[in-house]
Design a protein around this motif. Sequence first.
Motif, PDB file in Angstrom:
ATOM      1  N   GLU A  80       0.820  -1.149   0.056  1.00 35.20           N
ATOM      2  CA  GLU A  80       0.003   0.059  -0.081  1.00 35.20           C
ATOM      3  C   GLU A  80       0.736   1.331   0.186  1.00 35.20           C
ATOM      4  OE1 GLU A  80      -3.070  -0.428   2.922  1.00 35.20           O
ATOM      5  OE2 GLU A  80      -3.986   1.622   2.225  1.00 35.20           O
ATOM      6  N   ALA A  81       2.013   1.109   0.654  1.00 30.44           N
ATOM      7  CA  ALA A  81       2.766   2.482   0.755  1.00 30.44           C
ATOM      8  C   ALA A  81       3.531   2.715  -0.529  1.00 30.44           C
ATOM      9  CB  ALA A  81       4.123   2.129   1.769  1.00 30.44           C
ATOM     10  N   SER A  82       3.676   1.564  -1.317  1.00 31.17           N
ATOM     11  CA  SER A  82       4.322   1.573  -2.741  1.00 31.17           C
ATOM     12  C   SER A  82       3.392   2.403  -3.369  1.00 31.17           C
ATOM     13  CB  SER A  82       4.840   0.490  -3.083  1.00 31.17           C
ATOM     14  OG  SER A  82       5.716  -0.105  -2.257  1.00 31.17           O
ATOM     15  N   VAL A  83       2.137   1.800  -3.492  1.00 30.37           N
ATOM     16  CA  VAL A  83       1.044   2.381  -4.271  1.00 30.37           C
ATOM     17  C   VAL A  83       0.962   4.015  -3.965  1.00 30.37           C
ATOM     18  CG1 VAL A  83      -1.644   2.634  -4.437  1.00 30.37           C
ATOM     19  CG2 VAL A  83      -0.389   0.296  -4.431  1.00 30.37           C
ATOM     20  N   GLN A  84       1.004   4.241  -2.826  1.00 26.29           N
ATOM     21  CA  GLN A  84       0.826   5.670  -2.437  1.00 26.29           C
ATOM     22  C   GLN A  84       1.744   6.565  -3.244  1.00 26.29           C
ATOM     23  OE1 GLN A  84      -1.410   7.287  -0.521  1.00 26.29           O
ATOM     24  NE2 GLN A  84      -2.677   5.300  -0.004  1.00 26.29           N
ATOM     25  N   HIS A  85       3.152   5.610  -3.411  1.00 28.02           N
ATOM     26  CA  HIS A  85       4.171   6.573  -3.872  1.00 28.02           C
ATOM     27  C   HIS A  85       4.106   6.356  -5.426  1.00 28.02           C
ATOM     28  CE1 HIS A  85       6.762   8.343  -0.750  1.00 28.02           C
ATOM     29  NE2 HIS A  85       6.018   7.405   0.032  1.00 28.02           N
ATOM     30  N   ASN A  86       2.957   5.831  -5.771  1.00 28.71           N
ATOM     31  CA  ASN A  86       2.690   5.909  -7.337  1.00 28.71           C
ATOM     32  C   ASN A  86       3.703   4.733  -8.043  1.00 28.71           C
ATOM     33  OD1 ASN A  86       0.543   7.285  -7.832  1.00 28.71           O
ATOM     34  ND2 ASN A  86       1.668   8.973  -7.490  1.00 28.71           N
ATOM     35  N   TYR A  87       4.408   3.960  -7.218  1.00 26.35           N
ATOM     36  CA  TYR A  87       5.201   2.918  -7.989  1.00 26.35           C
ATOM     37  C   TYR A  87       4.423   1.693  -8.479  1.00 26.35           C
ATOM     38  CZ  TYR A  87       9.471   4.954  -5.928  1.00 26.35           C
ATOM     39  OH  TYR A  87      10.326   5.945  -5.650  1.00 26.35           O
ATOM     40  N   ARG A  88       4.680   1.245  -9.419  1.00 22.10           N
ATOM     41  CA  ARG A  88       3.980  -0.103 -10.100  1.00 22.10           C
ATOM     42  C   ARG A  88       4.762  -1.150  -9.398  1.00 22.10           C
ATOM     43  NH1 ARG A  88       5.759   0.785 -16.207  1.00 22.10           N
ATOM     44  NH2 ARG A  88       7.325   1.632 -14.897  1.00 22.10           N
ATOM     45  N   LEU A  89       3.625  -1.798  -8.944  1.00 24.70           N
ATOM     46  CA  LEU A  89       3.716  -3.058  -8.147  1.00 24.70           C
ATOM     47  C   LEU A  89       4.379  -4.321  -9.041  1.00 24.70           C
ATOM     48  CD1 LEU A  89       0.804  -3.240  -5.886  1.00 24.70           C
ATOM     49  CD2 LEU A  89       2.643  -1.801  -5.443  1.00 24.70           C
ATOM     50  N   GLY A  90       5.708  -4.883  -8.376  1.00 27.48           N
ATOM     51  CA  GLY A  90       6.132  -5.884  -9.269  1.00 27.48           C
ATOM     52  C   GLY A  90       7.036  -5.451 -10.512  1.00 27.48           C
ATOM     53  N   THR A  91       6.919  -4.022 -10.802  1.00 24.13           N
ATOM     54  CA  THR A  91       7.667  -3.589 -11.942  1.00 24.13           C
ATOM     55  C   THR A  91       8.828  -2.579 -11.307  1.00 24.13           C
ATOM     56  OG1 THR A  91       5.618  -3.695 -13.165  1.00 24.13           O
ATOM     57  CG2 THR A  91       7.520  -2.661 -14.540  1.00 24.13           C
ATOM     58  N   ASP A  92       8.207  -1.456 -10.804  1.00 17.61           N
ATOM     59  CA  ASP A  92       9.387  -0.631 -10.234  1.00 17.61           C
ATOM     60  C   ASP A  92       9.844  -1.162  -8.908  1.00 17.61           C
ATOM     61  OD1 ASP A  92       8.285   1.300 -12.150  1.00 17.61           O
ATOM     62  OD2 ASP A  92       6.928   2.120 -11.092  1.00 17.61           O
ATOM     63  N   ILE A  93       8.990  -1.706  -8.123  1.00 17.41           N
ATOM     64  CA  ILE A  93       9.326  -2.452  -7.083  1.00 17.41           C
ATOM     65  C   ILE A  93       9.000  -3.917  -7.031  1.00 17.41           C
ATOM     66  CG2 ILE A  93       9.255  -2.524  -4.484  1.00 17.41           C
ATOM     67  CD1 ILE A  93       8.949   0.459  -4.439  1.00 17.41           C
ATOM     68  N   HIS A  94       9.971  -4.695  -6.856  1.00 20.44           N
ATOM     69  CA  HIS A  94       9.445  -6.259  -6.593  1.00 20.44           C
ATOM     70  C   HIS A  94       9.378  -6.527  -5.142  1.00 20.44           C
ATOM     71  CE1 HIS A  94      10.493  -6.966 -10.755  1.00 20.44           C
ATOM     72  NE2 HIS A  94      11.453  -5.984 -10.660  1.00 20.44           N
ATOM     73  N   PHE A  95       8.116  -7.421  -5.029  1.00 17.99           N
ATOM     74  CA  PHE A  95       7.866  -7.818  -3.458  1.00 17.99           C
ATOM     75  C   PHE A  95       8.014  -9.282  -3.278  1.00 17.99           C
ATOM     76  CE2 PHE A  95       5.831  -3.709  -4.392  1.00 17.99           C
ATOM     77  CZ  PHE A  95       5.811  -3.366  -3.084  1.00 17.99           C
TER      78      PHE A  95
ATOM     79  N   SER B 207       7.449 -12.004   0.250  1.00 18.93           N
ATOM     80  CA  SER B 207       7.164 -11.918   1.483  1.00 18.93           C
ATOM     81  C   SER B 207       7.209 -13.289   2.235  1.00 18.93           C
ATOM     82  CB  SER B 207       5.554 -11.974   1.363  1.00 18.93           C
ATOM     83  OG  SER B 207       4.904 -11.956   2.502  1.00 18.93           O
ATOM     84  N   ILE B 208       7.239 -13.385   3.595  1.00 14.16           N
ATOM     85  CA  ILE B 208       7.154 -14.429   4.310  1.00 14.16           C
ATOM     86  C   ILE B 208       5.592 -14.524   4.632  1.00 14.16           C
ATOM     87  CG2 ILE B 208       7.876 -15.807   6.500  1.00 14.16           C
ATOM     88  CD1 ILE B 208      10.863 -14.781   5.955  1.00 14.16           C
ATOM     89  N   ASP B 209       5.063 -15.648   4.562  1.00 15.91           N
ATOM     90  CA  ASP B 209       3.702 -15.869   4.348  1.00 15.91           C
ATOM     91  C   ASP B 209       3.210 -15.636   3.124  1.00 15.91           C
ATOM     92  OD1 ASP B 209       3.691 -16.450   7.090  1.00 15.91           O
ATOM     93  OD2 ASP B 209       2.878 -14.627   7.904  1.00 15.91           O
ATOM     94  N   GLU B 210       2.258 -16.518   2.759  1.00 11.11           N
ATOM     95  CA  GLU B 210       1.687 -16.173   1.481  1.00 11.11           C
ATOM     96  C   GLU B 210       0.827 -14.959   1.150  1.00 11.11           C
ATOM     97  OE1 GLU B 210      -0.192 -19.782   0.131  1.00 11.11           O
ATOM     98  OE2 GLU B 210       0.004 -19.223  -2.033  1.00 11.11           O
ATOM     99  N   ILE B 211       0.612 -14.283   0.379  1.00 17.20           N
ATOM    100  CA  ILE B 211      -0.390 -13.317  -0.170  1.00 17.20           C
ATOM    101  C   ILE B 211      -1.297 -13.933  -0.896  1.00 17.20           C
ATOM    102  CG2 ILE B 211      -0.965 -10.793  -0.629  1.00 17.20           C
ATOM    103  CD1 ILE B 211       1.070 -10.901   1.809  1.00 17.20           C
TER     104      ILE B 211
ATOM    105  N   ALA C  54       2.812 -10.929  -8.707  1.00 16.97           N
ATOM    106  CA  ALA C  54       3.506 -11.882  -8.342  1.00 16.97           C
ATOM    107  C   ALA C  54       4.281 -11.657  -7.224  1.00 16.97           C
ATOM    108  CB  ALA C  54       4.258 -12.610  -9.491  1.00 16.97           C
ATOM    109  N   ILE C  55       3.978 -12.313  -6.150  1.00 13.05           N
ATOM    110  CA  ILE C  55       4.851 -12.122  -4.957  1.00 13.05           C
ATOM    111  C   ILE C  55       5.588 -13.335  -4.338  1.00 13.05           C
ATOM    112  CG2 ILE C  55       4.664 -11.240  -2.615  1.00 13.05           C
ATOM    113  CD1 ILE C  55       2.501  -9.616  -3.314  1.00 13.05           C
ATOM    114  N   PRO C  56       6.688 -13.803  -4.658  1.00 13.36           N
ATOM    115  CA  PRO C  56       7.456 -14.674  -4.434  1.00 13.36           C
ATOM    116  C   PRO C  56       7.411 -14.792  -3.014  1.00 13.36           C
ATOM    117  CG  PRO C  56       8.671 -13.644  -6.036  1.00 13.36           C
ATOM    118  CD  PRO C  56       7.467 -12.769  -5.752  1.00 13.36           C
ATOM    119  N   CYS C  57       7.103 -16.041  -2.174  1.00 19.91           N
ATOM    120  CA  CYS C  57       6.881 -15.957  -0.830  1.00 19.91           C
ATOM    121  C   CYS C  57       7.447 -17.405  -0.230  1.00 19.91           C
ATOM    122  CB  CYS C  57       5.581 -15.808  -0.434  1.00 19.91           C
ATOM    123  SG  CYS C  57       4.418 -17.206  -1.128  1.00 19.91           S
TER     124      CYS C  57
END
Lengths: 329, 329
Positions: A257-272, A274-278, A287-290
């Motif tokens: 959500e924070a990245s969205v606020q900063h207008n970054y494109r998820l998975g492109t500008d910033i890759h995510f 996670s520990i625990d699946e989303i 895609a969120i490798p986890c």
Amino acid sequence: MKKIKLADIAKVANVSSITVSRALSTPEKVKPETCEKIQKIAKEMGYIPNFMAKGLKSRSQTIGVIVPTIINPFFASAVKSIIRSANKTGYNCLFFSSDESQEMEQNAVNTLMSYNIDGIIIAVISEDEHYTPDYFATLKKLSIPVVLLDRHIEAPHVCGVYLDNVDSGYKLGKEVISKQYQRVLIASGSANSKVANSRLAGLKMAAEEANSNVQIDVIKADFNTELAKELVEQYLAELKPDAIIGLNNQITLGALEASVQHNYRLGTDIHFYSIDEIKTATHFGIAIPCIRHDVEEFGYHAVTQLIRAIETEDCDKLSDIIIRGTVIK
Amino acid sequence: MKKIKLADIAKVANVSSITVSRALSTPEKVKPETCEKIQKIAKEMGYIPNFMAKGLKSRSQTIGVIVPTIINPFFASAVKSIIRSANKTGYNCLFFSSDESQEMEQNAVNTLMSYNIDGIIIAVISEDEHYTPDYFATLKKLSIPVVLLDRHIEAPHVCGVYLDNVDSGYKLGKEVISKQYQRVLIASGSANSKVANSRLAGLKMAAEEANSNVQIDVIKADFNTELAKELVEQYLAELKPDAIIGLNNQITLGALEASVQHNYRLGTDIHFYSIDEIKTATHFGIAIPCIRHDVEEFGYHAVTQLIRAIETEDCDKLSDIIIRGTVIK
DNA sequence: CTGAAAGCGCTAACAA
DNA sequence: TTGTTAGCGCTTTCAG
């Protein structure tokens, strides 16, 4: 209408109520023909056993389950699997959610004791090693076994079922390192949380081992979406990482959500990562490798260990069980 | 160590156990000084009441709650709010999930009856009006009141707490119509589901009222992510709508995923609308206008009505309660 | 205001 | 193999 009771069946079957009791609970102690007859009558009359009466004399065959919140899918699945495992073994579950409040946790334990439960599986509200509420002493005094779930604390209990947090961090770390990012942000949990610290340690281990020169920044938040969101937003105001690793599902959501606020494109500008699946990520095409943990396994072991503790009197200490996660790309 | 019981306290306080019972349960029937003394001693000795014994004689002050699945956030929140409301009123909750299986639902009801619960709040597994499992008759015979949650069926019960589905459809419909789309896809639930059909009716009402010439297509899926995803994918292979309306949260998720499969940009190429909030959407930066229902309210009314039914003997029929949703843009 | 006795439905312990 | 008795912890009923 009143409920049918053993005595009612006994009258119809022309036997005493204890025989009916035995026919229904321990059929091997009753002559087969009598037994069958009684069971048939019981069914016809719609007999429903009374656990209150049963539990007054003997074990209640009921275990209590307490988790901090049922809204978190991780705990929701764990509860589901615990209930399933328990039912399979002939135990019922009483379920409570402590809403992350110490008072409600205490209440839940009290209520469970009032129901004469045979044992408790609990994921305590606090991540802090030194959280040791009073009720553990009470439970010990009453010889009610407790199995800790997910969060370890220094309190009397027969054993715990945990995740292999160092391993999770390490595996995810290797995955991230392989991508050759320049700058990676780790959004961790509280500084007092053993779970968070272990995951962090695993990650650092992977980084050091790889001897890469990626710049790693760490934010200590909380296993909580809101705080993570705020802190990551602050971070993003200054710096832009190539990837963000959330150390649990709630944190990852906050980071997204924070990245969205900063207008970054998820998975492109910033890759995510996670520990625990989303789970919902796929619905949104991100895609969120986890690290995925087999929650079914989690519940199964918790129940099995607890029942062992209940059914063998003298087990002061059973083994802890550590569940390893797997990398999902 | 054994649990402290009334008699233990009685001995220390130099009174009889019945006086202790009264001091703790009905303090107004005991002389204030005695009462205080007893309560103090009880606290010191760590007295924990035994519900099993209590429930054997009188009401158990416990209600049962059954929902189809706890993984769906809608039900998870409902359960949470029910538990909270019940506790506030001095009732405990036994919670069960039927896992969308008729057998487990029946088991849950049986177990609850075994625990002598005073009443049941249930969201039945089926959307089908004509689903009328046997246990309703049994519960009626035993005068155990049942409050239906969310899904209405033709079975004996004291009342139900439902959503105003036609209204939800209508409100969302107005919102969508105002956007002047050319083609809109409605992903509905099963053709037998009253909930789905009502929502659909509301939507159509809004469309007709507006007299717009938007092309509306309808897919009948199921309140289930998988099927919705498949059917929407099939649809998208042929046609491209400007907007998709999911008639519950599960369906909307399926529709989102299907659109991702077809490489549409969510919220840009295709706009999404949903009945039921998709909380995670904000984490991914997708705006999904929706109808939000006040789940807190839902739980509150379910509990209140059930307790009224329990505490007033002769209420054969209480009013149904209909919760209206609000549009969230 | 307090207490003695009885019993809720079931089962453990002992007897037949 | 079956039955009798007693009691689990509490509360209801009836008496003081």
